[in-house]
Design a protein around this motif. Sequence first.
Motif, PDB file in Angstrom:
ATOM      1  N   SER A  57       0.837  -1.328   0.009  1.00 26.96           N
ATOM      2  CA  SER A  57      -0.006   0.158   0.129  1.00 26.96           C
ATOM      3  C   SER A  57       0.800   1.209   0.056  1.00 26.96           C
ATOM      4  O   SER A  57       1.821   1.220   0.346  1.00 26.96           O
ATOM      5  N   VAL A  58       0.179   2.299  -0.398  1.00 29.75           N
ATOM      6  CA  VAL A  58       0.780   3.644  -0.098  1.00 29.75           C
ATOM      7  C   VAL A  58       0.001   4.320   0.977  1.00 29.75           C
ATOM      8  O   VAL A  58      -1.480   4.188   0.796  1.00 29.75           O
ATOM      9  N   MET A  59       0.540   4.923   1.748  1.00 27.44           N
ATOM     10  CA  MET A  59      -0.399   5.457   2.927  1.00 27.44           C
ATOM     11  C   MET A  59      -0.026   7.243   2.888  1.00 27.44           C
ATOM     12  O   MET A  59       1.402   7.299   3.036  1.00 27.44           O
ATOM     13  N   TRP A  60      -0.822   7.987   2.857  1.00 26.74           N
ATOM     14  CA  TRP A  60      -0.593   9.340   3.061  1.00 26.74           C
ATOM     15  C   TRP A  60      -1.127   9.894   4.278  1.00 26.74           C
ATOM     16  O   TRP A  60      -2.529   9.833   4.674  1.00 26.74           O
ATOM     17  N   ALA A  61      -0.353  10.632   5.103  1.00 35.88           N
ATOM     18  CA  ALA A  61      -1.033  11.089   6.492  1.00 35.88           C
ATOM     19  C   ALA A  61      -1.141  12.606   6.230  1.00 35.88           C
ATOM     20  O   ALA A  61       0.195  13.201   5.894  1.00 35.88           O
ATOM     21  N   TRP A  93       5.514   4.239   1.386  1.00 35.00           N
ATOM     22  CA  TRP A  93       5.244   2.838   0.733  1.00 35.00           C
ATOM     23  C   TRP A  93       5.327   1.778   1.776  1.00 35.00           C
ATOM     24  O   TRP A  93       6.258   1.757   2.581  1.00 35.00           O
ATOM     25  N   ASN A  94       4.531   0.653   1.644  1.00 31.60           N
ATOM     26  CA  ASN A  94       4.190  -0.275   2.802  1.00 31.60           C
ATOM     27  C   ASN A  94       4.224  -1.838   1.953  1.00 31.60           C
ATOM     28  O   ASN A  94       3.398  -1.842   1.256  1.00 31.60           O
ATOM     29  N   ILE A 113      -4.794   8.347   4.628  1.00 30.40           N
ATOM     30  CA  ILE A 113      -5.570   7.473   3.483  1.00 30.40           C
ATOM     31  C   ILE A 113      -4.483   6.508   3.333  1.00 30.40           C
ATOM     32  O   ILE A 113      -3.458   6.835   3.033  1.00 30.40           O
ATOM     33  N   ARG A 114      -5.111   5.294   3.334  1.00 31.68           N
ATOM     34  CA  ARG A 114      -4.323   4.156   2.696  1.00 31.68           C
ATOM     35  C   ARG A 114      -4.871   3.494   1.625  1.00 31.68           C
ATOM     36  O   ARG A 114      -5.958   2.983   1.618  1.00 31.68           O
ATOM     37  N   VAL A 115      -3.953   3.408   0.379  1.00 33.17           N
ATOM     38  CA  VAL A 115      -4.472   2.588  -0.729  1.00 33.17           C
ATOM     39  C   VAL A 115      -3.739   1.343  -0.855  1.00 33.17           C
ATOM     40  O   VAL A 115      -2.596   1.474  -0.961  1.00 33.17           O
ATOM     41  N   GLU A 116      -4.517   0.250  -0.910  1.00 33.36           N
ATOM     42  CA  GLU A 116      -4.096  -0.911  -0.867  1.00 33.36           C
ATOM     43  C   GLU A 116      -3.962  -1.719  -2.230  1.00 33.36           C
ATOM     44  O   GLU A 116      -5.173  -1.482  -2.869  1.00 33.36           O
ATOM     45  N   LEU A 117      -3.162  -1.968  -2.673  1.00 27.69           N
ATOM     46  CA  LEU A 117      -3.084  -2.349  -4.156  1.00 27.69           C
ATOM     47  C   LEU A 117      -3.147  -4.067  -4.312  1.00 27.69           C
ATOM     48  O   LEU A 117      -2.358  -4.932  -3.829  1.00 27.69           O
ATOM     49  N   LYS A 118      -4.143  -4.608  -4.631  1.00 25.62           N
ATOM     50  CA  LYS A 118      -4.653  -6.122  -4.534  1.00 25.62           C
ATOM     51  C   LYS A 118      -4.006  -6.946  -5.504  1.00 25.62           C
ATOM     52  O   LYS A 118      -3.767  -7.939  -5.277  1.00 25.62           O
TER      53      LYS A 118
END
Length: 120
Positions: A57-61, A93-94, A113-118
């Motif tokens: 995922s990518v996470m933006w605080a 990046w996580n 916001i965390r965008v998880e890439l399946k």
Amino acid sequence: MTHSVDASDWRWGDELDAVAAAPNSHRVIFENEHVRVLEVTLEPGAHEPEHTHRWPSVMWADQPARIRYRIGDEVTFESADPMPARGELTGDWNKPEGPHSVENIDTVPLHAIRVELKNV
């Protein structure tokens, strides 16, 4: 800092998924077959339950806060002081994360916001 794991080594059940195990801090705001977008909130002093993130995922605080990151009872990371200014966007990046928990040790709420890439 995180409990990163290779996706091929994933061994935890859906009951530990962030949305199921930590619903007070993880809310789905969009999901399809490719991505899942989570709103992550954690009030000052709150310590969320142990949970996982199956996908990279990518996470933006947009509202960072100082945190303690734990794997089991062990603190593996604690934010430095001072944090970036409120409203200053920070991103990371996580890799997939095994069981962990986060505690907000700041006086302000954490919001990200965390965008998880399946399909990675």
